[in-house]
Design a protein around this motif. Structure first.
Motif: not given
Length: 61
Positions: A4-12, A47-55
């Motif tokens: 698996v490869k994980l990705f996690d960013y605040e911007h899409e 004050e919303q913070i977004y988390c865009f993640s994928a595996m």
């Protein structure tokens, strides 16, 4: 072997760019599945913070 490869960013766009870089190095038939998730946190709309993640689940060469 399955990996698996994980990705996690605040911007899409950052997520998209990094996933595309990773996918350039593997063959299409190695991909098993791709999971995607969006989460938000914050007490109000200002004050919303977004988390865009994928595996990416893939077969190692």
């Amino acid at each position: 072997m399955i990996q698996v490869k994980l990705f996690d960013y605040e911007h899409e766009k950052d997520l998209e760019d990094e996933m595309n870089v990773f996918l350039e190095d593997i063959r299409e038939n190695q991909i098993v599945d791709i999971k995607y998730n969006v989460a938000t946190t914050g007490e109000d709309e200002e004050e919303q913070i977004y988390c865009f993640s994928a595996m990416i689940i893939y077969k190692k060469k």
